[in-house]
Scaffold this active site. Structure first.
Site, PDB file in Angstrom:
ATOM      1  N   GLY A 236       2.019  -8.448  11.022  1.00 42.58           N
ATOM      2  CA  GLY A 236       0.857  -7.709  11.480  1.00 42.58           C
ATOM      3  C   GLY A 236       0.964  -6.240  11.800  1.00 42.58           C
ATOM      4  O   GLY A 236       0.160  -5.726  12.571  1.00 42.58           O
ATOM      5  N   CYS A 354       4.183  -2.008  -1.501  1.00 38.52           N
ATOM      6  CA  CYS A 354       5.282  -1.078  -1.205  1.00 38.52           C
ATOM      7  C   CYS A 354       6.188  -1.007  -2.424  1.00 38.52           C
ATOM      8  O   CYS A 354       7.403  -1.132  -2.329  1.00 38.52           O
ATOM      9  CB  CYS A 354       6.034  -1.463   0.061  1.00 38.52           C
ATOM     10  SG  CYS A 354       6.645  -3.155   0.086  1.00 38.52           S
TER      11      CYS A 354
END
Length: 406
Positions: A236, A354
């Site tokens: 998170g 990413c």
């Protein structure tokens, strides 16, 4: 630098776990640092930084040392000796380091450094893939940048404090930070330090989050009162950023296929003072179907190769396999098609990875837009962040809007 036997033994043990037992470097280092309570900050820094550096340059160092897997302890001492010689560290009179061929090591380093796969210490297949997807010049710059140690960057939790207050609190603990232009909530440490021991961290004043990662939540433009779904929330980091941007108002549904990660998110929520996040484990397709056409904003922080974050996860170079990339691209496309159904008409979605590979990034977005599921969407903007240009992690962000019908 003077080498201390107990610290070097810890490094050797760590390398054995990472190279032979295939354990994750961050977990191994975390475990090693708890081994001796008498170790100070410098001792811990030596263990962590030396272990990561040898993992980062594994191919180069093992070829120079002339060793092959599985690595015996004698092999690992040879690899350590290569690291020490190339760092200009005087070798102590220990039996494990007897007969280290200093001149040969330096000569071999000069010879191997002419080839990128050795110079940047990467597998052959990865070198070929990077060159194919990014072109020779950009890949050369990018892999060099990804082999540099990452800065420690914090994201200020604006629900609890301000950047000015956080800077002051950290300075009182001897930790000095600088602002980052273009990143409103970011602070970069002037020198590496264990920020997790500070009272400011325990009080939830900040999270450690790379600058590139801090660009994801703002691209979604979440507003207080909205319903936002973070579909691959994990523990998170970006979910908490969304909560800050929404002033703790509205609803954030944090979803993941791994329930244990969502438990970690709940713990972080308590520390951060966040109370507008609801977690839902994706244990069946019903969890997604219940939210069809219900979300103002959807974030897909997709699973990916992670090639953009090699600076902080150098062992990924050795764990990653070409077959995984093929399967992860299929997963990314499936996630885009399934999770996009949660966006209501007029709503927006961010697809992020990413990774630095176009095949995981813009090509996936284009493929989605040309599919049946993507027909109602348009690409508003996208951005490829290269480590060689930004100085931070490699990332990709795409903002898509579901156009109102009729």
């Amino acid at each position: 630098m003077r080498l201390h036997r107990n610290l070097v033994y810890a490094v050797i043990d760590g390398l054995h776990s990472i190279f032979n037992e295939k354990e994750y470097a961050d977990k191994v280092v975390e475990k090693l640092l708890k081994r001796d309570k008498r170790w100070g900050a410098r001792d811990r820094a030596f263990i962590a930084e030396t272990t990561y550096e040898i993992v980062r340059w594994k191919r180069l160092y093992t070829v120079i040392a002339g060793v092959n897997p599985p690595y015996s302890r004698e092999d690992l001492w040879r690899v350590f000796a290569v690291w020490a010689v190339l760092r200009g560290i005087r070798l102590p009179d220990w039996k494990q380091l007897e007969g280290t061929p200093t001149r040969r090591i330096k000569g071999k380093f000069d010879e191997l450094s002419k080839e990128r796969k050795y110079r940047e210490s990467i597998p052959d297949w990865l070198d070929e893939l990077g060159k194919k997807e990014l072109g020779e010049a950009l890949w050369d710059k990018e892999i060099t940048a990804l082999n540099k140690q990452a800065d420690v960057i914090l994201r200020v939790n604006t629900l609890k404090t301000t950047k000015k207050e956080l800077k002051k609190a950290l300075a009182e603990d001897g930790i000095y930070t600088d602002d980052l232009k273009g990143y409103p909530d970011a602070l970069v440490l002037e020198e590496r330090a264990n920020v997790f021991q500070t009272q400011a961290f325990k009080d939830g004043w900040f999270e450690v989050q790379d600058a590139s990662s801090q660009l994801v939540a703002p691209m979604l433009k979440p507003e207080p009162g909205m319903r936002v779904v973070d579909t691959c929330a994990g523990a998170g980091g970006k979910t908490l950023h969304l909560a800050s941007l929404m002033d703790n108002k509205g609803q954030i549904i944090a979803m993941d296929i791994y329930g244990n990660k969502l438990k970690e998110l709940k713990r972080r929520c308590r520390r951060n003072g966040v109370h507008n996040i609801e977690t839902r484990e994706i244990d069946s397709t019903k969890v997604i179907k219940k939210l069809h056409d219900k979300a103002d904003r959807v974030l897909i922080d997709a699973p990916c190769s992670g090639l953009g974050v090699l600076r902080r996860n150098p062992d990924a170079k050795w764990k990653l396999q070409p077959e995984f990339l093929d399967s992860i691209r299929e997963t990314q496309q499936q996630i885009l098609r399934d999770y996009s159904k949660m966006v209501k008409e007029g709503g927006q979605m961010v697809y992020a990875t990413c990774s630095i590979l176009p095949s995981e990034n813009r090509q996936q977005v284009d493929k989605f837009l040309n599919s049946e599921s993507g027909k109602g969407f348009k690409l508003k903007k996208d951005r490829s962040i290269m480590a060689s240009e930004s100085g931070f992690d490699g990332f990709y962000l795409a903002l898509l809007e579901r156009t109102p019908q009729g």
